[in-house]
Design a protein around this motif. Structure first.
Motif, PDB file in Angstrom:
ATOM      1  N   PRO A   1       0.826  -1.210   0.000  1.00  0.00           N
ATOM      2  CA  PRO A   1       0.000   0.000   0.000  1.00  0.00           C
ATOM      3  C   PRO A   1       0.860   1.259   0.000  1.00  0.00           C
ATOM      4  CG  PRO A   1       0.085  -0.930   2.187  1.00  0.00           C
ATOM      5  CD  PRO A   1       0.811  -1.898   1.299  1.00  0.00           C
ATOM      6  N   PHE A   2       0.285   2.363  -0.464  1.00  0.00           N
ATOM      7  CA  PHE A   2       1.018   3.622  -0.465  1.00  0.00           C
ATOM      8  C   PHE A   2       0.051   4.791  -0.359  1.00  0.00           C
ATOM      9  CE2 PHE A   2      -0.243   3.313  -4.849  1.00  0.00           C
ATOM     10  CZ  PHE A   2      -0.384   4.622  -5.288  1.00  0.00           C
ATOM     11  N   VAL A   3       0.595   5.913   0.062  1.00  0.00           N
ATOM     12  CA  VAL A   3      -0.108   7.201   0.085  1.00  0.00           C
ATOM     13  C   VAL A   3       0.727   8.186  -0.712  1.00  0.00           C
ATOM     14  CG1 VAL A   3      -0.801   9.140   1.524  1.00  0.00           C
ATOM     15  CG2 VAL A   3      -1.303   6.815   2.267  1.00  0.00           C
ATOM     16  N   PHE A   4       0.077   8.950  -1.559  1.00  0.00           N
ATOM     17  CA  PHE A   4       0.820   9.864  -2.433  1.00  0.00           C
ATOM     18  C   PHE A   4       0.080  11.200  -2.510  1.00  0.00           C
ATOM     19  CE2 PHE A   4       2.332  11.588  -6.487  1.00  0.00           C
ATOM     20  CZ  PHE A   4       3.693  11.351  -6.376  1.00  0.00           C
ATOM     21  N   ASN A   5       0.803  12.279  -2.297  1.00  0.00           N
ATOM     22  CA  ASN A   5       0.183  13.598  -2.373  1.00  0.00           C
ATOM     23  C   ASN A   5       1.273  14.674  -2.405  1.00  0.00           C
ATOM     24  OD1 ASN A   5      -2.826  14.488  -2.143  1.00  0.00           O
ATOM     25  ND2 ASN A   5      -1.650  16.087  -1.135  1.00  0.00           N
ATOM     26  N   GLU A   6       0.856  15.891  -2.679  1.00  0.00           N
ATOM     27  CA  GLU A   6       1.758  17.034  -2.633  1.00  0.00           C
ATOM     28  C   GLU A   6       1.755  17.634  -1.229  1.00  0.00           C
ATOM     29  OE1 GLU A   6       0.761  19.855  -5.576  1.00  0.00           O
ATOM     30  OE2 GLU A   6       1.379  18.612  -7.269  1.00  0.00           O
ATOM     31  N   ALA A   7       2.847  18.281  -0.872  1.00  0.00           N
ATOM     32  CA  ALA A   7       2.949  18.927   0.432  1.00  0.00           C
ATOM     33  C   ALA A   7       3.936  20.081   0.325  1.00  0.00           C
ATOM     34  CB  ALA A   7       3.393  17.938   1.500  1.00  0.00           C
ATOM     35  N   SER A   8       3.890  20.941   1.317  1.00  0.00           N
ATOM     36  CA  SER A   8       4.821  22.063   1.394  1.00  0.00           C
ATOM     37  C   SER A   8       5.987  21.667   2.307  1.00  0.00           C
ATOM     38  CB  SER A   8       4.110  23.299   1.948  1.00  0.00           C
ATOM     39  OG  SER A   8       5.016  24.368   2.120  1.00  0.00           O
ATOM     40  N   PHE A   9       7.205  21.773   1.778  1.00  0.00           N
ATOM     41  CA  PHE A   9       8.429  21.373   2.479  1.00  0.00           C
ATOM     42  C   PHE A   9       9.133  22.633   2.973  1.00  0.00           C
ATOM     43  CE2 PHE A   9      12.906  20.446   2.697  1.00  0.00           C
ATOM     44  CZ  PHE A   9      13.003  19.121   3.117  1.00  0.00           C
ATOM     45  N   SER A  10       9.396  22.726   4.283  1.00  0.00           N
ATOM     46  CA  SER A  10      10.036  23.920   4.859  1.00  0.00           C
ATOM     47  C   SER A  10      11.243  23.520   5.678  1.00  0.00           C
ATOM     48  CB  SER A  10       9.051  24.682   5.755  1.00  0.00           C
ATOM     49  OG  SER A  10       7.904  25.053   5.044  1.00  0.00           O
TER      50      SER A  10
ATOM     51  N   ILE B   1      21.955  14.982   7.537  1.00  0.00           N
ATOM     52  CA  ILE B   1      21.256  13.930   8.282  1.00  0.00           C
ATOM     53  C   ILE B   1      21.046  14.399   9.727  1.00  0.00           C
ATOM     54  CG2 ILE B   1      21.347  11.545   9.075  1.00  0.00           C
ATOM     55  CD1 ILE B   1      20.966  11.845   6.077  1.00  0.00           C
ATOM     56  N   GLY B   2      19.803  14.335  10.185  1.00  0.00           N
ATOM     57  CA  GLY B   2      19.452  14.777  11.524  1.00  0.00           C
ATOM     58  C   GLY B   2      18.737  16.110  11.560  1.00  0.00           C
ATOM     59  N   ASP B   3      18.724  16.846  10.444  1.00  0.00           N
ATOM     60  CA  ASP B   3      18.000  18.112  10.398  1.00  0.00           C
ATOM     61  C   ASP B   3      16.494  17.865  10.491  1.00  0.00           C
ATOM     62  OD1 ASP B   3      20.270  19.590  10.192  1.00  0.00           O
ATOM     63  OD2 ASP B   3      20.204  19.780   8.005  1.00  0.00           O
ATOM     64  N   GLN B   4      15.806  18.786  11.133  1.00  0.00           N
ATOM     65  CA  GLN B   4      14.357  18.707  11.225  1.00  0.00           C
ATOM     66  C   GLN B   4      13.725  19.637  10.194  1.00  0.00           C
ATOM     67  OE1 GLN B   4      12.412  19.076  14.965  1.00  0.00           O
ATOM     68  NE2 GLN B   4      13.464  17.325  15.906  1.00  0.00           N
ATOM     69  N   ILE B   5      12.731  19.107   9.508  1.00  0.00           N
ATOM     70  CA  ILE B   5      12.014  19.890   8.495  1.00  0.00           C
ATOM     71  C   ILE B   5      10.524  19.844   8.821  1.00  0.00           C
ATOM     72  CG2 ILE B   5      13.754  19.500   6.722  1.00  0.00           C
ATOM     73  CD1 ILE B   5      10.477  17.657   6.404  1.00  0.00           C
ATOM     74  N   THR B   6       9.745  20.669   8.142  1.00  0.00           N
ATOM     75  CA  THR B   6       8.307  20.749   8.371  1.00  0.00           C
ATOM     76  C   THR B   6       7.569  20.455   7.067  1.00  0.00           C
ATOM     77  OG1 THR B   6       8.632  22.436  10.073  1.00  0.00           O
ATOM     78  CG2 THR B   6       6.412  22.208   9.165  1.00  0.00           C
ATOM     79  N   LEU B   7       6.588  19.583   7.154  1.00  0.00           N
ATOM     80  CA  LEU B   7       5.696  19.313   6.026  1.00  0.00           C
ATOM     81  C   LEU B   7       4.313  19.833   6.376  1.00  0.00           C
ATOM     82  CD1 LEU B   7       6.610  15.681   4.878  1.00  0.00           C
ATOM     83  CD2 LEU B   7       7.262  17.840   3.820  1.00  0.00           C
ATOM     84  N   THR B   8       3.718  20.561   5.448  1.00  0.00           N
ATOM     85  CA  THR B   8       2.384  21.127   5.653  1.00  0.00           C
ATOM     86  C   THR B   8       1.436  20.568   4.613  1.00  0.00           C
ATOM     87  OG1 THR B   8       3.391  23.177   6.450  1.00  0.00           O
ATOM     88  CG2 THR B   8       1.059  23.258   5.867  1.00  0.00           C
ATOM     89  N   MET B   9       0.268  20.098   5.078  1.00  0.00           N
ATOM     90  CA  MET B   9      -0.731  19.547   4.175  1.00  0.00           C
ATOM     91  C   MET B   9      -1.313  20.646   3.291  1.00  0.00           C
ATOM     92  SD  MET B   9      -4.157  17.390   5.180  1.00  0.00           S
ATOM     93  CE  MET B   9      -4.922  18.791   5.993  1.00  0.00           C
ATOM     94  N   PRO B  10      -1.562  20.368   2.013  1.00  0.00           N
ATOM     95  CA  PRO B  10      -2.134  21.393   1.133  1.00  0.00           C
ATOM     96  C   PRO B  10      -3.484  21.884   1.631  1.00  0.00           C
ATOM     97  CG  PRO B  10      -1.340  19.518  -0.129  1.00  0.00           C
ATOM     98  CD  PRO B  10      -1.275  19.124   1.305  1.00  0.00           C
TER      99      PRO B  10
END
Length: 631
Positions: A302-311, A386-395
């Motif tokens: 199974p998979f989930v696929f979508n666009e998101a905002s990467f910060s 490696i180890g950096d924290q990023i933010t994903l925001t739902m469209p």
């Protein structure tokens, strides 16, 4: 000063690809030539040389042969898999060659205009069937009415089966394939007719042998050691060799480029996706279990696929997020092989072994923050470590659909992958399935099921079996070709344009073959008269000059094949680097395919042979008394 927003759909199209422009110009030239040939056909009819009954019989044979072969192949396309389309067109070309020979045998001449008329009528009937289906008239009228009334539902009527028969059988490019078949089919009709005419001649006497004709042709060609004829023959050989070499080298580069893109797409994408109409796909475990019962299915995930905002920090961009089950993701794609153990000087150092362990640790780190695996280009562009924290925001659009506020989650960069495809490496990210479902608010639902098959080249036939097993509606399938059809269509058109342009070089060289034979006919007029006065048939005279043209063409083709293969091998050893952001891949791959080599050799031989027909017929039709009187 205020700006005015103009809908994108209303903006005029001011640009087009080079391939589309080239095809458009080629199409105009072809239709112009068709009109010229039509005038020649009318002239032949008015002068009483046109044999109508031969034309009608040829049309009947052509229509019946093409229909029978198409029905035999397309009635059960699963027997031939995804090669059914290629086999169908090849069989139609074979029928064209045979019918051209029949026309020449019955008319006791080349039957050029009868063949042209038969192909014109047959291709017209084929176009009526491929482009137009009377059963869809009511639905199409409804679609037109709905558009006039502004009903948006009309845009979905294509899903109800309004595709033309050509689209259903051969895909969206069936129009280009039909036009190509009509042109090449006519050429092969003339080719088949000329071969039969050489055997039977205008007197209908069968003669397969080339005894004294071969001796005279070789002796005559060997005697041309100097002079204008020899120089022209050398130019003809050189022209054919250059054209064939360029064709072999370019097709090897284009085939390697296409194969490289295909391999890299398959390393990231699965062979087949099972999806559901709507957003609630919670019964995916049952569907996956049913799909695995199909013998050609190797694995599912199974998979989930979508666009998101990467910060990250003060930098951000849109990315594609893909939520997967790390234990089974590598069974349907090659993500395990694409993972980087570390990145040194911007280069990906892969793991020594292709196992699921590293991927599982990357997507399920020990801390409370879920992990994310990013593409190498994205990793370098954003200056990540490696180890950096990023933010994903739902469209926002997806949040609005679910009546929820846009959701934001923190992820830690735990891994890097490199697929070799710039589009994937710069935008694609991997998450653990549960984390992706939480971010998108899907609950237990997924976007689809990835499926790995035994043979990705037969994906269309296997997809039908899978869809039949899982129950069709509300389920649907998308294969790797459909998902990337824009790329493969552009590559196909580009390759077709290049092939057509380079074939022109061989055609120009074939004019040199024809001019060489014309001058030989003029020089040997007395010898031709002597042979005919001794009882030589017109067919025998033709064989002498056709044989000379064959030798020139075959020598040029042989040299060109060796030169082209050598150039292709040399290019493959150079390992040239190209701009990945322009060409999608970062290196030039060359692949020599035996079938393309054979097709190039056959095309060169057919063109060389056709160039010999007219001068050979001029030689055969000479009056022996006039030839010896005015020599």
């Amino acid at each position: 000063m205020t700006s005015i927003d103009v809908p994108a759909a209303r903006l005029p199209k001011t640009s087009q690809t080079l391939g589309a422009w080239g095809l458009a110009q080629l199409g105009k030239a072809i239709f112009g030539l068709a009109w010229v040939l039509l005038l020649g056909l009318l002239d032949d009819i008015f002068k009483g040389r046109f044999r109508g009954w031969v034309f009608l019989l040829g049309t009947v044979l052509m229509t019946a042969g093409v229909t029978a072969t198409t029905m035999a192949i397309q009635v059960d396309p699963f027997r031939f898999g995804d090669d059914a389309t290629v086999i169908t067109w090849a069989a139609a070309l074979g029928v064209s060659t045979i019918v051209g020979g029949v026309i020449a045998r019955l008319s006791r001449r080349l039957g050029y205009w009868e063949s042209y008329a038969a192909m014109l009528l047959t291709s017209g009937l084929a176009a009526l069937h491929l482009f137009f289906d009377v059963r869809t008239i009511p639905a199409r009228l409804q679609m037109i009415w709905s558009k006039l009334m502004g009903d948006e539902i009309s845009m979905r009527l294509d899903m109800l089966g309004l595709m033309s028969p050509g689209q259903r059988m051969f895909g969206d490019l069936f129009g280009a394939l039909w036009l190509t078949w009509a042109i090449i089919g006519f050429v092969l009709m003339v080719f088949g007719g000329s071969l039969v005419f050489l055997i039977y001649g205008d007197d209908g006497v069968r003669d397969f042998k080339m005894g004294y004709e071969r001796f005279i042709g070789l002796r005559q060609l060997a005697s041309q050691r100097r002079g204008l004829v020899s120089a022209t023959a050398l130019v003809a050989v050189t022209g054919v060799a250059v054209g064939v070499a360029a064709l072999v080298a370019v097709t090897a580069v284009m085939s390697g480029y296409q194969s490289d893109i295909q391999d890299r797409i398959l390393s990231t994408n699965s062979h087949l996706n099972i999806q559901k109409y709507g957003v609630d796909f919670s019964e995916h475990e049952r569907v996956a279990e049913t799909a695995r019962e199909v013998p050609e299915v190797l694995a599912t995930s199974p998979f989930v696929f979508n666009e998101a905002s990467f910060s990250f920090g003060d930098r951000g961009l849109g990315v594609l997020l893909k939520g997967v089950v790390p234990e089974s993701a590598g069974e349907v794609t090659e993500i395990y092989r694409n993972l980087c153990e570390r990145v040194e000087a911007g280069r990906c150092i892969p793991f020594a072994s292709e196992e699921a362990g590293p991927f599982i640790k990357m997507l399920r780190p020990e801390g409370s923050v879920p992990g994310i695996v990013v593409g190498l280009e994205l990793f370098k562009r954003q200056g990540l470590a490696i180890g950096d924290q990023i933010t994903l925001t739902m469209p926002v659009s997806l949040a609005t659909l679910r009546n929820a506020a846009p959701k934001r989650m923190q992820f830690v960069v735990t891994g890097v992958f490199r697929s070799g495809m710039h589009e994937f490496d710069s935008r694609l990210t991997y998450l653990e399935l549960g984390a992706a479902q939480s971010l998108l608010g899907l609950g237990n639902s997924i976007s689809g099921i990835e499926v790995r098959l035994t043979d990705p080249q037969r994906v269309e036939a296997i997809a039908t079996k899978v869809l039949r097993a899982v129950g069709r509606y509300p389920y649907r399938t998308l294969d790797w070709r459909e998902l990337n059809q824009g790329i493969f269509r552009a590559l196909f058109l580009q390759k077709a344009v290049f092939y057509s342009i380079l074939v022109m070089i061989i055609i120009v060289a074939a004019f040199n073959i024809a001019s060489t034979l014309f001058m030989t006919v003029i020089e040997k007029s007395r010898e031709i008269g002597v042979l005919k006065s001794m009882g030589a048939r017109n067919g025998s005279i033709m064989k002498i000059f056709v044989l000379e043209g064959w030798i020139v063409g075959l020598i040029g083709t042989g040299i060109g094949l060796l030169l082209g293969i050598g150039v292709a091998i040399g290019l493959s050893q150079l390992k040239l680097q190209i701009a990945a952001d322009v060409y999608m891949v970062d290196s030039l791959t060359v692949r020599i395919r035996p079938l393309e080599i054979v097709l190039t050799a056959v095309a060169a031989f057919v063109i060389s042979h056709l160039a010999t027909i007219y001068p050979a017929m001029r030689a055969a039709n000479q009056n022996p008394v006039d030839a010896m009187r005015y020599d």
